[in-house]
Design a protein around this motif. Structure first.
Motif, PDB file in Angstrom:
ATOM      1  N   THR A 192       0.829  -1.206   0.000  1.00 21.93           N
ATOM      2  CA  THR A 192       0.000   0.000   0.000  1.00 21.93           C
ATOM      3  C   THR A 192       0.866   1.259   0.000  1.00 21.93           C
ATOM      4  O   THR A 192       0.577   2.224  -0.718  1.00 21.93           O
ATOM      5  CB  THR A 192      -0.952  -0.019   1.225  1.00 21.93           C
ATOM      6  OG1 THR A 192      -1.794  -1.166   1.120  1.00 21.93           O
ATOM      7  CG2 THR A 192      -1.780   1.240   1.308  1.00 21.93           C
ATOM      8  N   ARG A 193       1.936   1.258   0.785  1.00 24.33           N
ATOM      9  CA  ARG A 193       2.835   2.424   0.836  1.00 24.33           C
ATOM     10  C   ARG A 193       3.542   2.631  -0.498  1.00 24.33           C
ATOM     11  O   ARG A 193       3.669   3.769  -0.971  1.00 24.33           O
ATOM     12  CB  ARG A 193       3.867   2.272   1.952  1.00 24.33           C
ATOM     13  CG  ARG A 193       3.344   2.399   3.368  1.00 24.33           C
ATOM     14  CD  ARG A 193       2.675   3.740   3.688  1.00 24.33           C
ATOM     15  NE  ARG A 193       3.509   4.883   3.634  1.00 24.33           N
ATOM     16  CZ  ARG A 193       3.974   5.560   4.689  1.00 24.33           C
ATOM     17  NH1 ARG A 193       3.649   5.174   5.901  1.00 24.33           N
ATOM     18  NH2 ARG A 193       4.719   6.623   4.526  1.00 24.33           N
ATOM     19  N   ILE A 194       4.032   1.556  -1.104  1.00 23.73           N
ATOM     20  CA  ILE A 194       4.702   1.685  -2.409  1.00 23.73           C
ATOM     21  C   ILE A 194       3.724   2.226  -3.434  1.00 23.73           C
ATOM     22  O   ILE A 194       4.043   3.145  -4.186  1.00 23.73           O
ATOM     23  CB  ILE A 194       5.293   0.336  -2.861  1.00 23.73           C
ATOM     24  CG1 ILE A 194       6.446  -0.096  -1.955  1.00 23.73           C
ATOM     25  CG2 ILE A 194       5.760   0.408  -4.320  1.00 23.73           C
ATOM     26  CD1 ILE A 194       6.949  -1.513  -2.178  1.00 23.73           C
ATOM     27  N   SER A 195       2.526   1.667  -3.461  1.00 23.62           N
ATOM     28  CA  SER A 195       1.509   2.104  -4.399  1.00 23.62           C
ATOM     29  C   SER A 195       1.154   3.577  -4.211  1.00 23.62           C
ATOM     30  O   SER A 195       1.072   4.344  -5.159  1.00 23.62           O
ATOM     31  CB  SER A 195       0.263   1.231  -4.246  1.00 23.62           C
ATOM     32  OG  SER A 195      -0.720   1.614  -5.155  1.00 23.62           O
ATOM     33  N   GLY A 196       0.973   3.969  -2.953  1.00 22.65           N
ATOM     34  CA  GLY A 196       0.650   5.363  -2.660  1.00 22.65           C
ATOM     35  C   GLY A 196       1.770   6.320  -3.000  1.00 22.65           C
ATOM     36  O   GLY A 196       1.540   7.414  -3.514  1.00 22.65           O
ATOM     37  N   ARG A 197       2.985   5.922  -2.721  1.00 26.03           N
ATOM     38  CA  ARG A 197       4.151   6.799  -2.938  1.00 26.03           C
ATOM     39  C   ARG A 197       4.494   6.944  -4.422  1.00 26.03           C
ATOM     40  O   ARG A 197       4.870   7.994  -4.891  1.00 26.03           O
ATOM     41  CB  ARG A 197       5.351   6.247  -2.174  1.00 26.03           C
ATOM     42  CG  ARG A 197       6.691   6.956  -2.416  1.00 26.03           C
ATOM     43  CD  ARG A 197       6.630   8.400  -1.940  1.00 26.03           C
ATOM     44  NE  ARG A 197       7.924   9.022  -1.827  1.00 26.03           N
ATOM     45  CZ  ARG A 197       8.602   9.578  -2.856  1.00 26.03           C
ATOM     46  NH1 ARG A 197       8.099   9.546  -4.071  1.00 26.03           N
ATOM     47  NH2 ARG A 197       9.757  10.169  -2.631  1.00 26.03           N
ATOM     48  N   PHE A 198       4.360   5.838  -5.146  1.00 29.26           N
ATOM     49  CA  PHE A 198       4.815   5.828  -6.544  1.00 29.26           C
ATOM     50  C   PHE A 198       3.675   5.698  -7.543  1.00 29.26           C
ATOM     51  O   PHE A 198       3.916   5.587  -8.747  1.00 29.26           O
ATOM     52  CB  PHE A 198       5.832   4.708  -6.761  1.00 29.26           C
ATOM     53  CG  PHE A 198       7.055   4.874  -5.895  1.00 29.26           C
ATOM     54  CD1 PHE A 198       8.029   5.808  -6.217  1.00 29.26           C
ATOM     55  CD2 PHE A 198       7.212   4.116  -4.759  1.00 29.26           C
ATOM     56  CE1 PHE A 198       9.130   5.978  -5.412  1.00 29.26           C
ATOM     57  CE2 PHE A 198       8.332   4.268  -3.949  1.00 29.26           C
ATOM     58  CZ  PHE A 198       9.289   5.209  -4.286  1.00 29.26           C
ATOM     59  N   GLY A 199       2.443   5.686  -7.052  1.00 26.34           N
ATOM     60  CA  GLY A 199       1.294   5.643  -7.943  1.00 26.34           C
ATOM     61  C   GLY A 199       1.212   4.373  -8.769  1.00 26.34           C
ATOM     62  O   GLY A 199       0.842   4.416  -9.934  1.00 26.34           O
ATOM     63  N   ARG A 200       1.572   3.261  -8.167  1.00 25.12           N
ATOM     64  CA  ARG A 200       1.555   1.988  -8.913  1.00 25.12           C
ATOM     65  C   ARG A 200       0.509   1.063  -8.372  1.00 25.12           C
ATOM     66  O   ARG A 200       0.300   0.775  -7.316  1.00 25.12           O
ATOM     67  CB  ARG A 200       2.931   1.305  -8.830  1.00 25.12           C
ATOM     68  CG  ARG A 200       4.049   2.174  -9.338  1.00 25.12           C
ATOM     69  CD  ARG A 200       4.202   2.013 -10.796  1.00 25.12           C
ATOM     70  NE  ARG A 200       5.233   2.948 -11.251  1.00 25.12           N
ATOM     71  CZ  ARG A 200       5.323   3.348 -12.470  1.00 25.12           C
ATOM     72  NH1 ARG A 200       4.476   2.949 -13.358  1.00 25.12           N
ATOM     73  NH2 ARG A 200       6.259   4.159 -12.845  1.00 25.12           N
TER      74      ARG A 200
END
Length: 128
Positions: free
Chosen positions: A120-128
């Protein structure tokens, strides 16, 4: 100790971010590979391959645009190591699933929870 959270993040980031992004994880101290990490990654079709836990100072490349830490001690070490360089240091606090007790399934659930939080953090930070 580069055995649980950051290897999970490394494995996820390698699948979520472009192949042109250099990704490496390291810890403050040398650790041992955690079999529960391998188990929850395998559930997702992910693997660490032959990768073993490593320390920050053991990394081949010491230049990064972003350092993400997931434990308070690691965050303080990363801030000290970054010094006056232009690297961004972000703290993504994550629980330590290795402290969970109970059945194998309860322990695996704790690891799955951390994996999902990191995703969730990676997705939120990098829009993936």
């Amino acid at each position: 100790m580069n055995a649980i959270r950051s290897p999970m993040a490394e494995a996820l980031a390698r699948t979520m971010l472009p192949a042109t992004v250099y990704i490496a994880s390291a810890g403050v101290r040398q650790g041992r590979r955690d079999p529960f990490v391998d188990a929850v990654l395998a559930e997702r079709g992910l693997t660490l391959g032959e990768r073993q836990p490593q320390r920050y100072e053991d990394l081949e490349d010491g230049y990064f645009d972003l350092i993400v830490t997931m434990a308070p001690e690691a965050h303080h070490v990363a801030l000290d190591a970054a010094g006056t360089s232009s690297v961004e240091v972000e703290f993504w606090p994550m629980p330590d699933p290795s402290v969970v007790t109970g059945s194998r399934e309860q322990i695996l659930d704790a690891y799955r929870d951390v994996l999902k939080r990191i995703e969730t953090r990676i997705s939120g930070r990098f829009g993936r």
